[in-house]
Design a protein around this motif. Structure first.
Motif, PDB file in Angstrom:
ATOM      1  N   ALA A   1     -36.453 -28.052  43.698  1.00  0.00           N
ATOM      2  CA  ALA A   1     -37.806 -28.609  43.794  1.00  0.00           C
ATOM      3  C   ALA A   1     -37.782 -30.028  44.331  1.00  0.00           C
ATOM      4  O   ALA A   1     -38.627 -30.420  45.146  1.00  0.00           O
ATOM      5  CB  ALA A   1     -38.484 -28.557  42.427  1.00  0.00           C
ATOM      6  N   VAL A   2     -36.802 -30.816  43.886  1.00  0.00           N
ATOM      7  CA  VAL A   2     -36.677 -32.194  44.370  1.00  0.00           C
ATOM      8  C   VAL A   2     -36.319 -32.212  45.853  1.00  0.00           C
ATOM      9  O   VAL A   2     -36.798 -33.058  46.616  1.00  0.00           O
ATOM     10  CB  VAL A   2     -35.643 -32.973  43.544  1.00  0.00           C
ATOM     11  CG1 VAL A   2     -35.318 -34.310  44.190  1.00  0.00           C
ATOM     12  CG2 VAL A   2     -36.150 -33.195  42.128  1.00  0.00           C
TER      13      VAL A   2
ATOM     14  N   GLU B   1     -42.137 -35.318  51.568  1.00  0.00           N
ATOM     15  CA  GLU B   1     -42.544 -36.721  51.567  1.00  0.00           C
ATOM     16  C   GLU B   1     -41.853 -37.496  52.683  1.00  0.00           C
ATOM     17  O   GLU B   1     -42.419 -38.457  53.212  1.00  0.00           O
ATOM     18  CB  GLU B   1     -42.249 -37.347  50.210  1.00  0.00           C
ATOM     19  CG  GLU B   1     -43.157 -36.836  49.112  1.00  0.00           C
ATOM     20  CD  GLU B   1     -43.185 -37.749  47.907  1.00  0.00           C
ATOM     21  OE1 GLU B   1     -44.283 -37.971  47.385  1.00  0.00           O
ATOM     22  OE2 GLU B   1     -42.114 -38.240  47.508  1.00  0.00           O
ATOM     23  N   GLY B   2     -40.648 -37.086  53.045  1.00  0.00           N
ATOM     24  CA  GLY B   2     -39.980 -37.705  54.175  1.00  0.00           C
ATOM     25  C   GLY B   2     -40.749 -37.464  55.459  1.00  0.00           C
ATOM     26  O   GLY B   2     -40.920 -38.370  56.292  1.00  0.00           O
TER      27      GLY B   2
ATOM     28  N   ASN C   1     -38.457 -49.173  42.691  1.00  0.00           N
ATOM     29  CA  ASN C   1     -39.375 -50.143  43.283  1.00  0.00           C
ATOM     30  C   ASN C   1     -38.756 -50.835  44.495  1.00  0.00           C
ATOM     31  O   ASN C   1     -39.444 -51.107  45.492  1.00  0.00           O
ATOM     32  CB  ASN C   1     -39.787 -51.176  42.234  1.00  0.00           C
ATOM     33  CG  ASN C   1     -40.808 -52.156  42.745  1.00  0.00           C
ATOM     34  OD1 ASN C   1     -41.816 -51.770  43.333  1.00  0.00           O
ATOM     35  ND2 ASN C   1     -40.554 -53.441  42.530  1.00  0.00           N
ATOM     36  N   MET C   2     -37.461 -51.129  44.436  1.00  0.00           N
ATOM     37  CA  MET C   2     -36.787 -51.725  45.590  1.00  0.00           C
ATOM     38  C   MET C   2     -36.804 -50.757  46.778  1.00  0.00           C
ATOM     39  O   MET C   2     -36.960 -51.168  47.934  1.00  0.00           O
ATOM     40  CB  MET C   2     -35.353 -52.091  45.221  1.00  0.00           C
ATOM     41  CG  MET C   2     -35.223 -53.224  44.205  1.00  0.00           C
ATOM     42  SD  MET C   2     -36.007 -54.791  44.761  1.00  0.00           S
ATOM     43  CE  MET C   2     -37.597 -54.703  43.881  1.00  0.00           C
ATOM     44  N   GLN C   3     -36.665 -49.465  46.481  1.00  0.00           N
ATOM     45  CA  GLN C   3     -36.761 -48.475  47.559  1.00  0.00           C
ATOM     46  C   GLN C   3     -38.169 -48.472  48.152  1.00  0.00           C
ATOM     47  O   GLN C   3     -38.337 -48.293  49.363  1.00  0.00           O
ATOM     48  CB  GLN C   3     -36.399 -47.099  47.040  1.00  0.00           C
ATOM     49  CG  GLN C   3     -34.906 -46.909  46.784  1.00  0.00           C
ATOM     50  CD  GLN C   3     -34.571 -45.488  46.405  1.00  0.00           C
ATOM     51  OE1 GLN C   3     -35.248 -44.899  45.564  1.00  0.00           O
ATOM     52  NE2 GLN C   3     -33.545 -44.928  47.007  1.00  0.00           N
TER      53      GLN C   3
ATOM     54  N   ARG D   1     -36.534 -39.566  51.632  1.00  0.00           N
ATOM     55  CA  ARG D   1     -35.743 -38.426  51.141  1.00  0.00           C
ATOM     56  C   ARG D   1     -34.730 -38.897  50.101  1.00  0.00           C
ATOM     57  O   ARG D   1     -34.531 -38.245  49.073  1.00  0.00           O
ATOM     58  CB  ARG D   1     -35.047 -37.735  52.308  1.00  0.00           C
ATOM     59  CG  ARG D   1     -35.993 -36.989  53.237  1.00  0.00           C
ATOM     60  CD  ARG D   1     -35.241 -36.340  54.387  1.00  0.00           C
ATOM     61  NE  ARG D   1     -34.468 -35.205  53.921  1.00  0.00           N
ATOM     62  CZ  ARG D   1     -34.691 -33.941  54.301  1.00  0.00           C
ATOM     63  NH1 ARG D   1     -35.682 -33.657  55.126  1.00  0.00           N
ATOM     64  NH2 ARG D   1     -33.936 -32.970  53.853  1.00  0.00           N
ATOM     65  N   GLU D   2     -34.101 -40.023  50.345  1.00  0.00           N
ATOM     66  CA  GLU D   2     -33.149 -40.568  49.385  1.00  0.00           C
ATOM     67  C   GLU D   2     -33.863 -40.990  48.101  1.00  0.00           C
ATOM     68  O   GLU D   2     -33.335 -40.835  46.998  1.00  0.00           O
ATOM     69  CB  GLU D   2     -32.425 -41.766  50.001  1.00  0.00           C
ATOM     70  CG  GLU D   2     -31.495 -42.502  49.054  1.00  0.00           C
ATOM     71  CD  GLU D   2     -30.357 -41.638  48.538  1.00  0.00           C
ATOM     72  OE1 GLU D   2     -29.815 -41.966  47.462  1.00  0.00           O
ATOM     73  OE2 GLU D   2     -30.013 -40.629  49.179  1.00  0.00           O
ATOM     74  N   HIS D   3     -35.061 -41.492  48.241  1.00  0.00           N
ATOM     75  CA  HIS D   3     -35.869 -41.918  47.094  1.00  0.00           C
ATOM     76  C   HIS D   3     -36.094 -40.750  46.138  1.00  0.00           C
ATOM     77  O   HIS D   3     -36.051 -40.921  44.910  1.00  0.00           O
ATOM     78  CB  HIS D   3     -37.197 -42.457  47.616  1.00  0.00           C
ATOM     79  CG  HIS D   3     -38.101 -43.016  46.560  1.00  0.00           C
ATOM     80  ND1 HIS D   3     -37.713 -43.990  45.675  1.00  0.00           N
ATOM     81  CD2 HIS D   3     -39.409 -42.727  46.260  1.00  0.00           C
ATOM     82  CE1 HIS D   3     -38.721 -44.296  44.877  1.00  0.00           C
ATOM     83  NE2 HIS D   3     -39.760 -43.537  45.205  1.00  0.00           N
TER      84      HIS D   3
END
Length: 233
Positions: A77-78, A85-86, A185-187, A208-210
């Motif tokens: 799912a992630v 979202e990417g 938050n930094m991302q 995607r990494e987020h």
């Protein structure tokens, strides 16, 4: 679904995600209606909807059982969320942010920075961050101009970590949660930098990494429910 049915659906979904119904536990229509002090019809509709969402499995002619949510299920799912979202971030960067979207994203960064600048977080801080995070992601999805992305995400949102509309928090380890959400938050800052610079590929990769960094926290769902676990919706 009627207003009553939607309320029952939301309540049962939250009870399942909060662990009030254990994996494998049977949920029957009549006792559930009695527990919630509602009629059988909204419960019947809610149970069928939760089956379609993947939170329940049918057990017998009329009963259901809570589905075991595995690390693999959550991981898949992630992965889908990150891809969608990417895509939204890339398209938003390529289209360019309008003034309204830019203002919302910058405000989200400023509000989140204020939460984390003291070096620790409370449960109230994390509830506030949940709202900021939800607004941040929704703004990017809307800025993509791609309605299909929002529709696809809505079908993937019923599991913790697979949705930005709910976050799982370990209240027993708020020091860890400070590090986790401060990093998120930094991302957000780097995502906004890429969006404002029109760097579509970079925005997509960071988004995607987020999503992927949440996988390391899925162990709290694959084992026995921890008392400190809280789902914020």
């Amino acid at each position: 679904m009627s207003g009553s049915g939607q309320r029952v659906l939301n309540l049962l979904r939250r009870m399942i995600l909060d662990g009030q119904f254990a994996p494998g536990e049977r949920i029957a229509e009549v006792p559930t209606a009695e527990l919630l002090e509602v009629s059988r019809m909204p419960v019947r509709m809610a149970l069928r909807a939760l089956e379609q969402e993947g939170l329940l499995v049918r057990q017998g002619a009329r009963g259901f059982a809570v589905k075991q949510v595995t690390a693999e299920t959550l991981g898949n799912a992630v992965e889908v969320r990150g891809a969608l979202e990417g895509l939204a971030a890339r398209q938003a960067a390529e289209r360019g942010l309008d003034k309204a979207a830019r203002a919302v994203l910058l405000e989200c960064l400023e509000q989140a920075d204020l939460l984390f600048e003291k070096g620790f977080v409370t449960e109230e801080d994390l509830a506030a961050y949940h709202d900021i995070n939800k607004r941040f992601h929704q703004t990017i999805i809307e800025a993509s101009g791609n309605a299909a992305v929002a529709e696809a995400l809505s079908r993937n949102e019923h599991l913790p970590f697979a949705s930005v509309s709910s976050i799982a928090v370990d209240r027993g380890n708020l020091a860890q949660e400070f590090r986790r959400f401060n990093f998120a938050n930094m991302q957000h800052h780097t995502i906004v930098d890429a969006l404002l610079a029109g760097q579509g590929a970079r925005a997509e990769a960071i988004m995607r990494e987020h999503a992927q960094v949440t996988i390391r926290y899925m162990k709290i769902f694959s084992g026995p429910r921890q008392e400190g676990l809280k789902i914020i919706q």
